[in-house]
Design a protein around this motif. Structure first.
Motif, PDB file in Angstrom:
ATOM      1  N   PRO A  37       0.740  -1.072  -0.148  1.00 55.79           N
ATOM      2  CA  PRO A  37       0.071   0.100   0.200  1.00 55.79           C
ATOM      3  C   PRO A  37       0.681   1.251  -0.183  1.00 55.79           C
ATOM      4  O   PRO A  37       1.804   1.126   0.581  1.00 55.79           O
ATOM      5  CB  PRO A  37      -0.972   0.005   1.313  1.00 55.79           C
ATOM      6  CG  PRO A  37      -0.111  -1.108   2.136  1.00 55.79           C
ATOM      7  CD  PRO A  37       0.753  -1.920   1.406  1.00 55.79           C
ATOM      8  N   HIS A  39       2.158   4.994   0.991  1.00 56.23           N
ATOM      9  CA  HIS A  39       2.232   5.787   2.217  1.00 56.23           C
ATOM     10  C   HIS A  39       2.667   6.887   2.081  1.00 56.23           C
ATOM     11  O   HIS A  39       3.050   7.513   1.247  1.00 56.23           O
ATOM     12  CB  HIS A  39       2.898   4.858   3.371  1.00 56.23           C
ATOM     13  CG  HIS A  39       4.273   4.717   2.997  1.00 56.23           C
ATOM     14  ND1 HIS A  39       5.471   5.544   2.803  1.00 56.23           N
ATOM     15  CD2 HIS A  39       4.831   3.485   2.189  1.00 56.23           C
ATOM     16  CE1 HIS A  39       6.388   5.188   2.430  1.00 56.23           C
ATOM     17  NE2 HIS A  39       6.118   3.799   1.990  1.00 56.23           N
ATOM     18  N   ASP A  40       2.822   7.770   3.218  1.00 52.48           N
ATOM     19  CA  ASP A  40       3.448   9.170   3.292  1.00 52.48           C
ATOM     20  C   ASP A  40       4.619   9.111   4.147  1.00 52.48           C
ATOM     21  O   ASP A  40       5.087  10.225   4.697  1.00 52.48           O
ATOM     22  CB  ASP A  40       2.493  10.033   3.676  1.00 52.48           C
ATOM     23  CG  ASP A  40       2.724  11.578   3.060  1.00 52.48           C
ATOM     24  OD1 ASP A  40       3.266  11.498   2.197  1.00 52.48           O
ATOM     25  OD2 ASP A  40       2.310  12.446   3.907  1.00 52.48           O
ATOM     26  N   ASN A  41       5.413   8.161   4.521  1.00 52.17           N
ATOM     27  CA  ASN A  41       6.559   8.074   5.536  1.00 52.17           C
ATOM     28  C   ASN A  41       7.623   8.696   4.574  1.00 52.17           C
ATOM     29  O   ASN A  41       7.586   8.663   3.492  1.00 52.17           O
ATOM     30  CB  ASN A  41       6.519   6.704   5.907  1.00 52.17           C
ATOM     31  CG  ASN A  41       5.642   6.037   6.675  1.00 52.17           C
ATOM     32  OD1 ASN A  41       4.578   6.875   7.312  1.00 52.17           O
ATOM     33  ND2 ASN A  41       5.423   4.814   6.737  1.00 52.17           N
ATOM     34  N   LYS A  86       7.100   6.219  -2.547  1.00 52.34           N
ATOM     35  CA  LYS A  86       5.754   6.384  -1.560  1.00 52.34           C
ATOM     36  C   LYS A  86       4.511   5.715  -2.185  1.00 52.34           C
ATOM     37  O   LYS A  86       3.810   4.972  -1.726  1.00 52.34           O
ATOM     38  CB  LYS A  86       5.410   7.741  -1.177  1.00 52.34           C
ATOM     39  CG  LYS A  86       6.534   8.441  -0.299  1.00 52.34           C
ATOM     40  CD  LYS A  86       6.341   9.783   0.095  1.00 52.34           C
ATOM     41  CE  LYS A  86       7.451  10.487   0.920  1.00 52.34           C
ATOM     42  NZ  LYS A  86       6.938  11.797   1.404  1.00 52.34           N
ATOM     43  N   GLY A  89       4.838   2.024  -2.091  1.00 57.35           N
ATOM     44  CA  GLY A  89       4.770   1.369  -0.887  1.00 57.35           C
ATOM     45  C   GLY A  89       6.103   1.050  -0.238  1.00 57.35           C
ATOM     46  O   GLY A  89       6.480   0.107   0.604  1.00 57.35           O
ATOM     47  N   ASP A  91      10.025   1.521   1.529  1.00 52.34           N
ATOM     48  CA  ASP A  91      10.465   2.153   2.726  1.00 52.34           C
ATOM     49  C   ASP A  91      11.883   2.874   2.346  1.00 52.34           C
ATOM     50  O   ASP A  91      12.281   3.840   3.038  1.00 52.34           O
ATOM     51  CB  ASP A  91      10.801   0.791   3.809  1.00 52.34           C
ATOM     52  CG  ASP A  91       9.746   0.160   4.512  1.00 52.34           C
ATOM     53  OD1 ASP A  91       8.583   1.099   4.692  1.00 52.34           O
ATOM     54  OD2 ASP A  91       9.683  -0.804   4.723  1.00 52.34           O
ATOM     55  N   ARG A 130      11.635  -2.643   0.523  1.00 53.50           N
ATOM     56  CA  ARG A 130      10.766  -2.867   1.900  1.00 53.50           C
ATOM     57  C   ARG A 130      11.588  -3.616   2.903  1.00 53.50           C
ATOM     58  O   ARG A 130      11.882  -4.741   2.663  1.00 53.50           O
ATOM     59  CB  ARG A 130       9.337  -3.649   1.346  1.00 53.50           C
ATOM     60  CG  ARG A 130       8.530  -3.605   2.536  1.00 53.50           C
ATOM     61  CD  ARG A 130       7.630  -2.361   2.654  1.00 53.50           C
ATOM     62  NE  ARG A 130       6.586  -2.437   3.371  1.00 53.50           N
ATOM     63  CZ  ARG A 130       5.307  -1.929   3.527  1.00 53.50           C
ATOM     64  NH1 ARG A 130       5.017  -1.126   2.405  1.00 53.50           N
ATOM     65  NH2 ARG A 130       4.381  -2.167   4.435  1.00 53.50           N
ATOM     66  N   SER A 134       9.115  -4.291   8.696  1.00 54.21           N
ATOM     67  CA  SER A 134       7.911  -3.455   8.399  1.00 54.21           C
ATOM     68  C   SER A 134       6.806  -4.280   7.605  1.00 54.21           C
ATOM     69  O   SER A 134       5.660  -3.733   7.132  1.00 54.21           O
ATOM     70  CB  SER A 134       8.051  -2.331   7.578  1.00 54.21           C
ATOM     71  OG  SER A 134       8.443  -2.430   6.292  1.00 54.21           O
TER      72      SER A 134
END
Length: 150
Positions: A37, A39-41, A86, A89, A91, A130, A134
């Motif tokens: 998915p 994300h906004d990290n 992002k 998905g 990291d 990723r 996580s």
């Protein structure tokens, strides 16, 4: 009717000189069927040959950015790659490299005459990763993707 025909011909001629490039947020070149998915990290960035992640991770997508060569092209490409990471998905990103490539563009100037010119682009590519810690349970992972840091 004649005005519409002239307008259509002019539109065609002007559009024939336009260069079509990949849309920035096109689907990434996935290395697997696994999707994560968005994300906004924050996205961590590593550069191949210079730095490596300290956590275990899986590689799942190849991201590429191509821009007209300019003094700010690399900075803008890295920002665009972070935004795309992002969306898919990731990291972190491992930046694999940057290269200048030249492409010949053609422009229809008359009915039977094409004018060619060379355009220099800067291409930056990276691998989206990723972190194992996580991942949520139930996400399919193939063991040979796992990269150990020890």
């Amino acid at each position: 009717m004649r005005a519409i025909l002239i307008l259509l011909i002019c539109t065609f001629i002007f559009q024939s000189c336009r260069s079509y490039r990949k849309f920035t947020y096109q689907q990434a070149d996935y290395l697997s069927a696994v999707r994560f998915p968005a994300h906004d990290n924050d996205i961590e960035m590593f550069f191949a040959g210079e730095s490596v992640p300290e956590k275990d991770y899986v590689r799942f997508a190849l991201l590429e950015e191509k821009r007209l060569a300019s003094p700010s092209a690399t900075r803008r490409s890295l920002s665009a790659l972070k935004r795309r990471a992002k969306v898919v998905g990731a990291d972190a990103l491992i930046i694999m490299g940057t290269e200048n490539i030249e492409e010949i563009e053609e422009c229809l100037t008359d009915e039977d005459y094409y004018d060619s010119y060379t355009v220099t682009y800067e291409r930056t590519w990276s691998i989206a990763i990723r972190y194992i810690d996580s991942l949520t349970s139930g996400e399919p992972i193939i063991s040979h993707w796992t990269i150990t840091t020890s």
